[in-house]
Design a protein around this motif. Structure first.
Motif, PDB file in Angstrom:
ATOM      1  N   SER A   2       0.822  -1.205   0.000  1.00 24.81           N
ATOM      2  CA  SER A   2       0.000   0.000   0.000  1.00 24.81           C
ATOM      3  C   SER A   2       0.858   1.257   0.000  1.00 24.81           C
ATOM      4  CB  SER A   2      -0.942   0.006   1.207  1.00 24.81           C
ATOM      5  OG  SER A   2      -0.196  -0.019   2.418  1.00 24.81           O
ATOM      6  N   GLU A   3       2.045   1.181   0.663  1.00 24.04           N
ATOM      7  CA  GLU A   3       2.922   2.356   0.687  1.00 24.04           C
ATOM      8  C   GLU A   3       3.526   2.613  -0.691  1.00 24.04           C
ATOM      9  OE1 GLU A   3       3.214   4.528   3.087  1.00 24.04           O
ATOM     10  OE2 GLU A   3       1.725   3.319   4.173  1.00 24.04           O
ATOM     11  N   ARG A  49      -8.417  -6.576   1.235  1.00 23.09           N
ATOM     12  CA  ARG A  49      -9.475  -5.586   1.346  1.00 23.09           C
ATOM     13  C   ARG A  49      -9.089  -4.388   2.212  1.00 23.09           C
ATOM     14  NH1 ARG A  49     -10.945  -5.049  -2.288  1.00 23.09           N
ATOM     15  NH2 ARG A  49     -12.815  -3.945  -1.612  1.00 23.09           N
ATOM     16  N   ASP A  50      -8.353  -4.613   3.278  1.00 20.70           N
ATOM     17  CA  ASP A  50      -7.949  -3.487   4.126  1.00 20.70           C
ATOM     18  C   ASP A  50      -7.062  -2.519   3.351  1.00 20.70           C
ATOM     19  OD1 ASP A  50      -9.366  -4.544   6.205  1.00 20.70           O
ATOM     20  OD2 ASP A  50      -7.629  -5.494   7.173  1.00 20.70           O
ATOM     21  N   LYS A  51      -6.142  -3.075   2.589  1.00 18.14           N
ATOM     22  CA  LYS A  51      -5.251  -2.225   1.794  1.00 18.14           C
ATOM     23  C   LYS A  51      -6.025  -1.536   0.667  1.00 18.14           C
ATOM     24  CE  LYS A  51      -0.999  -4.767   2.780  1.00 18.14           C
ATOM     25  NZ  LYS A  51       0.123  -5.571   2.223  1.00 18.14           N
ATOM     26  N   GLU A  54      -7.690   1.424   2.109  1.00 21.11           N
ATOM     27  CA  GLU A  54      -6.678   2.445   2.381  1.00 21.11           C
ATOM     28  C   GLU A  54      -6.277   3.177   1.100  1.00 21.11           C
ATOM     29  OE1 GLU A  54      -2.142   2.645   4.276  1.00 21.11           O
ATOM     30  OE2 GLU A  54      -3.352   0.807   4.450  1.00 21.11           O
ATOM     31  N   VAL A  55      -6.070   2.414   0.032  1.00 22.50           N
ATOM     32  CA  VAL A  55      -5.711   3.017  -1.261  1.00 22.50           C
ATOM     33  C   VAL A  55      -6.860   3.869  -1.784  1.00 22.50           C
ATOM     34  CG1 VAL A  55      -5.219   2.494  -3.691  1.00 22.50           C
ATOM     35  CG2 VAL A  55      -4.025   1.244  -1.872  1.00 22.50           C
ATOM     36  N   LEU A  60      -8.993   9.280  -2.961  1.00 23.02           N
ATOM     37  CA  LEU A  60     -10.006  10.314  -2.735  1.00 23.02           C
ATOM     38  C   LEU A  60      -9.373  11.600  -2.211  1.00 23.02           C
ATOM     39  CD1 LEU A  60     -12.988  11.107  -2.678  1.00 23.02           C
ATOM     40  CD2 LEU A  60     -13.124  10.135  -0.364  1.00 23.02           C
ATOM     41  N   GLU A  61      -8.443  11.462  -1.309  1.00 25.58           N
ATOM     42  CA  GLU A  61      -7.763  12.631  -0.739  1.00 25.58           C
ATOM     43  C   GLU A  61      -7.049  13.436  -1.826  1.00 25.58           C
ATOM     44  OE1 GLU A  61      -3.931  13.485   2.203  1.00 25.58           O
ATOM     45  OE2 GLU A  61      -4.998  11.567   2.329  1.00 25.58           O
TER      46      GLU A  61
END
Length: 309
Positions: A2-3, A49-51, A54-55, A60-61
């Motif tokens: 994710s990073e 799913r958690d990642k 997060e992505v 969106l940001e």
């Protein structure tokens, strides 16, 4: 993971800023690599799913930092990429916030229809994407790929009349989708729509209407390009062949005169010949008369000189 994808996303938005504020610094190939690097992890996020959530929130940001209408590149990039993200990675409706935000900004909510009626015209517009045809090629393929995979298949049996009825930008998209689905040698297949369109000159007419269409048709080798003299020689050869054929048989000649086109050709040639004769004969007669007059004048002069001696 994710990073690393967050780094790619940050780089992508930096390229969008470069495009909008300092186009000379924009790097097309680096932009493609970054876009494709992000896209490459979408499938993996289906199982993480958690990642994925997060992505999604990170997308969106970054999307909210500037209006999508800031540039054609920003709108195309974000709307297409985030729609792919929702279709490829969001399996449970938990990682679709960025997609929903972008969809709310659309005048047309259905993805495929929005791509067809809003994004493709952006590509078709004169001067789009700062005339960067590499970007144009890339996004046309992406739109074609999305519609082929997630919306509908192509119509392999489309005929020239149906193709002609499409709006101009739909024609461009249809040809692109067909190449993606059926291969890039369609113009060589005698049974294909592309072969028929090429044979009846549709592609040449389309290329005259739009610089973008001309670019794609040349790139796809759909245009038949011959010199003016080659076309003239070919046309005259056809006409001369038909004209000679009229006189091979008297019965055939008589029958041909009962047909509209051969009769027009024959009588048209007769009229042209008579017009040329009407111009040529007086010119030759005038020239002949002038020569005789000058000869008579010389003889008269010679006679006067002889008498005076």
């Amino acid at each position: 993971m994710s990073e690393s994808i967050k780094t790619y996303i940050q780089d992508l938005f930096r390229y969008l800023e470069d495009y909008e504020s300092n186009y000379s610094e924009f790097k097309t190939e680096a932009f493609f690599q970054t876009y494709n690097g992000i896209f490459a992890v979408f499938q993996a996020l289906r199982k993480q799913r958690d990642k994925a959530v997060e992505v999604d929130l990170f997308f969106l940001e970054n999307i909210k930092q500037a209006p999508l209408s800031s540039s054609d590149l920003r709108q195309l990039t974000i709307q297409i990429l985030i729609t792919f993200f929702e279709s490829e990675a969001d399996t449970d409706g938990q990682s679709n916030q960025a997609y929903l935000h972008c969809r709310d900004l659309r005048s047309i909510k259905r993805d495929a229809a929005f791509f067809e009626e809003h994004l493709v015209p952006l590509l078709y517009r004169e001067g789009s994407l700062n005339n960067n045809l590499q970007l144009n090629d890339f996004f046309l393929k992406e739109i074609s790929r999305y519609i082929n995979k997630f919306a509908r298949g192509i119509r392999a049996d489309m005929n020239p009349e149906e193709f002609d009825a499409l709006p101009e930008h739909h024609k461009l998209l249809e040809l692109s989708r067909r190449r993606l689905e059926l291969g890039d040698q369609l113009a060589k297949d005698r049974n294909s729509l592309e072969f028929q369109l090429q044979r009846i000159g549709v592609f040449n007419k389309l290329s005259e209407k739009s610089r973008i269409f001309d670019h794609y048709l040349r790139q796809w080798d759909y245009l038949i390009t011959t010199s003016f003299w080659s076309r003239l020689k070919s046309s005259l050869g056809v006409i001369w062949g038909k004209f000679k054929g009229l006189f091979k048989s008297f019965n055939y000649f008589r029958l041909s005169l009962l047909q509209r086109k051969p009769a027009f050709l024959y009588y048209g040639l007769i009229i042209i010949i008579f017009i040329l004769l009407a111009i040529y004969v007086p010119m030759r007669w005038k020239s002949y008369s002038m020569e005789k007059y000058q000869e008579f004048e010389r003889q008269a002069t010679d006679t006067r000189e002889a008498i005076s001696k």
